[in-house]
Design a protein around this motif. Sequence first.
Motif, PDB file in Angstrom:
ATOM      1  N   ASP A 128       1.151  37.553  59.679  1.00 31.00           N
ATOM      2  CA  ASP A 128       1.121  36.510  58.640  1.00 31.00           C
ATOM      3  C   ASP A 128       0.888  37.155  57.272  1.00 31.00           C
ATOM      4  O   ASP A 128       1.574  36.834  56.292  1.00 31.00           O
ATOM      5  CB  ASP A 128       0.019  35.489  58.931  1.00 31.00           C
ATOM      6  CG  ASP A 128       0.126  34.917  60.333  1.00 31.00           C
ATOM      7  OD1 ASP A 128       1.263  34.690  60.786  1.00 31.00           O
ATOM      8  OD2 ASP A 128      -0.913  34.725  60.977  1.00 31.00           O
ATOM      9  N   GLY A 174       3.522  37.338  53.934  1.00 34.53           N
ATOM     10  CA  GLY A 174       3.222  37.083  52.520  1.00 34.53           C
ATOM     11  C   GLY A 174       3.534  38.285  51.646  1.00 34.53           C
ATOM     12  O   GLY A 174       4.106  38.161  50.555  1.00 34.53           O
ATOM     13  N   SER A 202       2.554  31.788  64.605  1.00 37.26           N
ATOM     14  CA  SER A 202       3.117  32.641  63.558  1.00 37.26           C
ATOM     15  C   SER A 202       4.569  32.994  63.854  1.00 37.26           C
ATOM     16  O   SER A 202       5.335  33.307  62.935  1.00 37.26           O
ATOM     17  CB  SER A 202       2.272  33.902  63.376  1.00 37.26           C
ATOM     18  OG  SER A 202       2.300  34.687  64.547  1.00 37.26           O
ATOM     19  N   ILE A 204      -1.242  34.500  55.039  1.00 40.23           N
ATOM     20  CA  ILE A 204      -0.010  34.581  54.249  1.00 40.23           C
ATOM     21  C   ILE A 204      -0.343  34.633  52.759  1.00 40.23           C
ATOM     22  O   ILE A 204       0.207  35.440  52.001  1.00 40.23           O
ATOM     23  CB  ILE A 204       0.908  33.378  54.562  1.00 40.23           C
ATOM     24  CG1 ILE A 204       1.480  33.505  55.978  1.00 40.23           C
ATOM     25  CG2 ILE A 204       2.039  33.277  53.537  1.00 40.23           C
ATOM     26  CD1 ILE A 204       2.168  32.247  56.483  1.00 40.23           C
TER      27      ILE A 204
END
Lengths: 194, 186
Positions: A52, A56, A81, B76
């Motif tokens: 994850d 990003g 995920s 994230i």
Amino acid sequence: MIERLDLLSALAAARTDEIVVMTMTSTLQWPLVSDHELDFDFLAFGMGHASDFGLGLAVARPERRTIVLKGDGGLLMSLGSLVTLAEHGPDNLVVVLLENRAYEMTGGQSLPTRVDFAGLARASGIDGGGVNGSGSVETWNSLDEAADDLPRVLGTPGPHFVVAPVTNSSPLPPVNHTDHAGRVTRLRGALGID
Amino acid sequence: MLNCAVDIVQGSGQMSDVNQPIGVSSAVTVETLMRLDFTDVVMIPDSESARLFDAVRSCDALNVISPTREGEGIAIAAGLWVGGRKPLVVIQNTGLMEAGDALRGCGIGPHIPLRLMVGWRGYPGAQAGRLPVDSAHPYTEPLLDAWNVPHWHLMTDDDLHTIGLMDDTASASSLPAAVLTGWSFR
């Protein structure tokens, strides 16, 4: 099954300017084969969240590829995920799942035996998925297969999700993980971010 | 000049005791986020934030990522920030509770200044004195306090400046900070 250190060596040899995000046992062995300013070894993402974080990072840095090395135990802690990767995964993200069927860092306890990780990834929509529909799911069953496929995963649009069944016969270096903030600062510095 | 076309939704619901519409305007929230140079919204919508979700998705200047669980979203957002972007995480308090390990690992521990907008499930009922109080309500602020996450109440449009306070605090401390939204977005 691939000897994990051999696979990591092959990855390190093929890697150029990619960010490499890793967690758990990869943090112990990757430094044996790589010393690069864009290596990000980190044990503290929160359980299961290395990819994850990598997603990003890949979204934020489209000019280069991000490779995530994570384990199958971690993936079981954040199976959702895979779905997020299928929906939001960018072209420049590669996730290599080092599948050893054990919680190695906590003593080698077995994982559930029947789970098919590549099947889960396909069912989540990664094959043909990602933001531009170029995602793929592959399994590397041997070092030769890995060597043959590395140019594709490092050179074509993804996101690529690779399952690599691995074993390990090398002694693991001791865990020595402090200064998480310093690791973040170093990576941002290497990326040219204040 | 903001390059985001968002329909202004006029409040038509309840009014507070100072004749201020209850809840926050989605459109003005989006404008605030853009003025503060947010780049991404990592968001799992809930019933209270549904209009905000629509508003951010209609804004080309904001990249919206919708993970499956809140811990994913925290991680994230951490990756986005480490890569040089400025994300906002929008989750409900129940999701914040789920995401505690990620908040510790990807925010507090490594000093990543996550900006959080947390929906306060249970707040309207508690304000109205309805029983039983949603069990998510009483733990929300003590939980943020326990993590040393500074937080502000964002309840009406008059409170929109708290997003800036939250943003400045996260930036200055390089640690997570939050605003709490108690009512549905308009």
